[in-house]
Each structure stands twice: as C-alpha cells, then as structure tokens.
Design a protein around this motif. Structure first.
Motif, PDB file in Angstrom:
ATOM      1  N   THR A 101      10.188   6.520  -6.068  1.00 36.00           N
ATOM      2  CA  THR A 101      10.958   7.716  -6.437  1.00 36.00           C
ATOM      3  C   THR A 101      10.998   7.898  -7.952  1.00 36.00           C
ATOM      4  OG1 THR A 101      12.964   6.405  -6.223  1.00 36.00           O
ATOM      5  CG2 THR A 101      12.427   7.853  -4.399  1.00 36.00           C
ATOM      6  N   LYS A 102      10.936   6.787  -8.675  1.00 36.51           N
ATOM      7  CA  LYS A 102      11.015   6.884 -10.134  1.00 36.51           C
ATOM      8  C   LYS A 102       9.697   7.350 -10.745  1.00 36.51           C
ATOM      9  CE  LYS A 102      13.857   3.819 -12.487  1.00 36.51           C
ATOM     10  NZ  LYS A 102      14.142   2.491 -13.060  1.00 36.51           N
ATOM     11  N   LEU A 103       8.579   6.797 -10.271  1.00 36.91           N
ATOM     12  CA  LEU A 103       7.310   7.069 -10.951  1.00 36.91           C
ATOM     13  C   LEU A 103       6.157   7.492 -10.039  1.00 36.91           C
ATOM     14  CD1 LEU A 103       5.676   7.064 -13.621  1.00 36.91           C
ATOM     15  CD2 LEU A 103       5.222   4.635 -13.236  1.00 36.91           C
ATOM     16  N   LEU A 104       5.924   6.756  -8.971  1.00 35.46           N
ATOM     17  CA  LEU A 104       4.676   6.964  -8.216  1.00 35.46           C
ATOM     18  C   LEU A 104       4.605   8.314  -7.506  1.00 35.46           C
ATOM     19  CD1 LEU A 104       3.974   3.424  -6.730  1.00 35.46           C
ATOM     20  CD2 LEU A 104       3.356   4.373  -8.960  1.00 35.46           C
ATOM     21  N   ALA A 105       5.755   8.833  -7.069  1.00 35.92           N
ATOM     22  CA  ALA A 105       5.772  10.143  -6.411  1.00 35.92           C
ATOM     23  C   ALA A 105       6.764  11.046  -7.127  1.00 35.92           C
ATOM     24  CB  ALA A 105       6.161   9.995  -4.951  1.00 35.92           C
ATOM     25  N   ASN A 106       6.490  12.332  -7.119  1.00 35.24           N
ATOM     26  CA  ASN A 106       7.446  13.305  -7.655  1.00 35.24           C
ATOM     27  C   ASN A 106       8.144  13.953  -6.468  1.00 35.24           C
ATOM     28  OD1 ASN A 106       8.792  15.531  -8.599  1.00 35.24           O
ATOM     29  ND2 ASN A 106       7.227  16.121 -10.075  1.00 35.24           N
ATOM     30  N   PRO A 107       9.407  13.593  -6.235  1.00 28.83           N
ATOM     31  CA  PRO A 107      10.088  14.051  -5.023  1.00 28.83           C
ATOM     32  C   PRO A 107      10.206  15.576  -4.903  1.00 28.83           C
ATOM     33  CG  PRO A 107      11.559  12.733  -6.443  1.00 28.83           C
ATOM     34  CD  PRO A 107      10.215  12.721  -7.074  1.00 28.83           C
ATOM     35  N   GLY A 118      -4.159  13.322  -0.855  1.00 25.35           N
ATOM     36  CA  GLY A 118      -3.071  12.552  -1.440  1.00 25.35           C
ATOM     37  C   GLY A 118      -3.605  11.421  -2.292  1.00 25.35           C
ATOM     38  N   LYS A 119      -2.724  10.497  -2.640  1.00 27.04           N
ATOM     39  CA  LYS A 119      -3.122   9.354  -3.465  1.00 27.04           C
ATOM     40  C   LYS A 119      -2.804   8.064  -2.721  1.00 27.04           C
ATOM     41  CE  LYS A 119      -1.750  11.880  -7.567  1.00 27.04           C
ATOM     42  NZ  LYS A 119      -0.464  12.272  -8.146  1.00 27.04           N
ATOM     43  N   TYR A 120      -3.658   7.092  -2.957  1.00 31.29           N
ATOM     44  CA  TYR A 120      -3.454   5.781  -2.348  1.00 31.29           C
ATOM     45  C   TYR A 120      -3.384   4.743  -3.456  1.00 31.29           C
ATOM     46  CZ  TYR A 120      -4.788   1.409  -0.091  1.00 31.29           C
ATOM     47  OH  TYR A 120      -4.836   0.107   0.326  1.00 31.29           O
ATOM     48  N   MET A 121      -2.346   3.931  -3.465  1.00 36.23           N
ATOM     49  CA  MET A 121      -2.188   2.926  -4.515  1.00 36.23           C
ATOM     50  C   MET A 121      -1.908   1.567  -3.890  1.00 36.23           C
ATOM     51  SD  MET A 121       0.239   5.208  -6.980  1.00 36.23           S
ATOM     52  CE  MET A 121       0.404   6.756  -6.104  1.00 36.23           C
ATOM     53  N   ARG A 149       4.910   7.145   1.672  1.00 37.02           N
ATOM     54  CA  ARG A 149       5.214   6.099   2.641  1.00 37.02           C
ATOM     55  C   ARG A 149       4.477   4.853   2.183  1.00 37.02           C
ATOM     56  NH1 ARG A 149       1.121   5.152   6.227  1.00 37.02           N
ATOM     57  NH2 ARG A 149      -0.598   6.655   6.127  1.00 37.02           N
ATOM     58  N   TYR A 150       4.850   3.704   2.706  1.00 31.53           N
ATOM     59  CA  TYR A 150       4.199   2.485   2.232  1.00 31.53           C
ATOM     60  C   TYR A 150       4.168   1.427   3.323  1.00 31.53           C
ATOM     61  CZ  TYR A 150       9.006   0.846   1.674  1.00 31.53           C
ATOM     62  OH  TYR A 150      10.307   0.502   1.917  1.00 31.53           O
ATOM     63  N   LYS A 201       0.863  -1.185   0.000  1.00 32.86           N
ATOM     64  CA  LYS A 201       0.000   0.000   0.000  1.00 32.86           C
ATOM     65  C   LYS A 201       0.897   1.231   0.000  1.00 32.86           C
ATOM     66  CE  LYS A 201      -3.581  -2.416   2.567  1.00 32.86           C
ATOM     67  NZ  LYS A 201      -4.195  -2.645   3.897  1.00 32.86           N
ATOM     68  N   VAL A 202       0.725   2.060  -1.019  1.00 34.36           N
ATOM     69  CA  VAL A 202       1.562   3.262  -1.143  1.00 34.36           C
ATOM     70  C   VAL A 202       0.696   4.505  -0.952  1.00 34.36           C
ATOM     71  CG1 VAL A 202       3.089   4.608  -2.661  1.00 34.36           C
ATOM     72  CG2 VAL A 202       3.146   2.098  -2.736  1.00 34.36           C
ATOM     73  N   PHE A 203       1.161   5.408  -0.083  1.00 33.49           N
ATOM     74  CA  PHE A 203       0.469   6.679   0.170  1.00 33.49           C
ATOM     75  C   PHE A 203       1.361   7.815  -0.318  1.00 33.49           C
ATOM     76  CE2 PHE A 203      -0.590   3.498   3.295  1.00 33.49           C
ATOM     77  CZ  PHE A 203      -1.978   3.565   3.405  1.00 33.49           C
ATOM     78  N   VAL A 204       0.842   8.583  -1.262  1.00 35.43           N
ATOM     79  CA  VAL A 204       1.612   9.723  -1.778  1.00 35.43           C
ATOM     80  C   VAL A 204       0.907  11.004  -1.347  1.00 35.43           C
ATOM     81  CG1 VAL A 204       2.468  10.897  -3.853  1.00 35.43           C
ATOM     82  CG2 VAL A 204       2.407   8.389  -3.768  1.00 35.43           C
TER      83      VAL A 204
END
Lengths: 227, 84
Positions: free
Chosen positions: B63-69, B40-43, B75-76, B5-8
C-alpha cells in the motif's frame, strides 16, 4: 520572491524552470537537491518535469519518498505556493498532496506538442493574471498524463473549483479533460502542460509567464508592505 | 526467509490502455476468442524473518509503495524458504 527548483535524479525540465524564473520572470531562484533537509528560505516551491528515478515502478512513486518531499509537505501546509509540472504533478499525486493518479495516455503515445488550455478558475494564486475561461497555448510532453480519480473525488474537485486548467481538445484521455488541479486550500497546483516552456513568444508562446507572474503578485500582496 | 510474489493490476473500474491495445493485436492475429487483456506487474521480494508478521509487512509495503491504491489492486503469495 525566492523560488526553489527541486532536482531529483532524472529531472530534465529543471533548467527550463530555472530560466523561466530567473531570466523571464526576474525573480530569485535556486536549484535544491532531492535530499535537502529544509526549504525554509524559499517562498515558492517548483517541482519540474522529467523522469525522476527513471519512472521506475510508477511515475513519481520513488521520488515521493525523497527526503525533500517531507519539506515540500511542510511548505504546502504552511501555505506556500507549490507548483508541480508534468513529472512534478505525478510526484504530488503520489505524495497525496493532490488527489487522483495518472494512467498511460489513451493512445499509448508520448505526446509532445502545444495544446490549448481553458483557464477554468482564475481565482487562484496561480491564475489571477488570466481572464476567466481564457484559452492559452502551453506545450505538453508526456506519456502518462491521463488523469484519473473516482467519481466522488471528481465531484469534490468540481464543487470546490479545484479544476484549474482543462484541455480544449483532450490529447490523452484525461478524465473530465483535466490538465491541472489545485488542492482544497488552493496553494498546491499540479499540471501536465509545461508553463515554463511557454515564457517567450520566440519559442511559440508566452502564455505560461502569467502563471508565474500570478504567483509573485499574490505573494507580494501578502508579504510586501505598500505592494 | 520468505519469497513473496506480488501481483499489481489496474483496478477493474480503471481502463487499461495497454491491455486494450494488446487485445486488439491478438484479435487481429485471429484470436477472436480473446475478449480482454489486463496488464499488470509482477514482483518477487526476498524478505528476512523478523518479529513482525509477514502479512503485515507485505501489506504495508504494497500500500505504501508497490501499488497505488487509487488505480491499482494487489495480491501476493508467500512462500517460506530456507536461507541459502
């Protein structure tokens, strides 16, 4: 001079860009699909506006990993002019060719109207035909044009004169009224307003045409003998 | 197999125009105790086991795609599940 208009699934300003180059500027131009493996034959690269990949995840986030983007990076490194407009700008940001990121407009509205821009730097290959601090009218059409970068990056942008266009009346909350920036080398320009929609007085403004003419003039001076 | 579970979320330093609008809306619904909303977004990712460490893979993906640093933090949570 030969231009490439990069077409991603969801691009929708590609035809306007093509028209501006072919019919108003009078230069060669071709559409290039997002999976192209070479841009060697082109002198200038144009990333048009639209909603590449439906703006899924973030604007430009998925287009940035298209095959052709490796070639856009190469073209940028080779010093070729690279122009990203609107979604094209967002893709350049996601690709790291320009610093910063876009947020939703402060008003949360999609804004579509002509705006006044101030030419902050006319010493670039994209703006040589404008006067210093000239005000030009170019339309915007975006929901995410609220530019953001950290303080350190903003200081660097200012110090290197990388802020090329600012809004006279900030429509979207963009940091420091930023409408367009170039990279440090000066050959990659990203801007939210659409110069390709302002190339004919019949459509309200021809102020965008000088941007394309500037690119051609710089290129001719470097590549054509007795230009 | 893993369920991740990814939280952006937008970084604290970045103004969230959507969150601000929702805060105002909640306040106008008389929830005056709500002082801030951050959107935010939840994936949910399903990831097969590989020779690579799962944290390493997830951090790379984020860092590469799901979030724009530049503007976002992530967090996940990782949960190991038996393949169906």
């Amino acid at each position: 001079m030969k231009f490439a208009v990069i077409v991603f699934p969801g691009s929708n300003c590609d035809v306007d860009m093509y028209h501006a180059i072919k019919d108003e500027l009078g230069e060669e131009v071709e559409y290039v699909w997002h999976d192209a493996e070479s841009l060697d034959e082109y002198d200038g690269i144009l990333l048009p506006g639209g909603f590449s990949y439906g703006d899924y995840l973030r604007s430009g986030a998925i287009a940035r990993f298209s095959r052709v983007m490796q070639e856009v990076v190469k073209a940028a490194e080779a010093g070729k002019p690279v122009l990203g407009v609107c979604n094209g700008f967002q893709i350049l940001l996601e690709a790291g060719l320009l610093p910063g990121a876009m947020r939703r407009n402060e008003s949360l509205s999609f804004i579509c109207k002509p705006v006044d821009l101030v030419v902050q730097n006319n010493q670039t290959m994209f703006t040589g035909e404008y006067q210093p601090n000239q005000t030009i009218s170019i339309p915007v059409a975006h929901g995410e044009g609220n530019y953001y970068c950290d303080e350190e990056t903003l200081a660097a942008l200012k110090a290197n004169h990388q802020i090329v266009f600012t809004y006279r009346n900030n429509p979207n909350g963009s940091l420091a009224d930023i409408a367009g920036i170039v990279n440090e080398k000066g050959n990659v320009l990203g801007m939210m307003p659409h110069p390709e929609r302002a190339v004919d007085v019949l459509l309200g403004s021809a102020d965008g045409l000088k941007l394309f003419q500037s690119i051609v003039k710089t290129w001719r001076e470097a590549h054509v003998v007795n230009a | 197999m893993y369920k991740v579970k990814v939280f952006v979320t937008l970084r604290e330093s970045v103004l969230d125009p959507q969150g601000k609008a929702v805060t105002h809306s909640l306040n106008s619904l008389n929830y005056h105790e709500v002082t801030d909303v951050r959107i935010g977004k939840y994936m949910e990712l399903t990831i097969e086991k590989s020779e690579r460490n799962i944290d390493e893979v997830v951090n790379e993906i984020c860092t590469k795609l799901l979030a724009n640093p530049v503007i976002e933090d992530y967090r996940y949570e990782v949960e190991e599940v038996v393949a169906q």
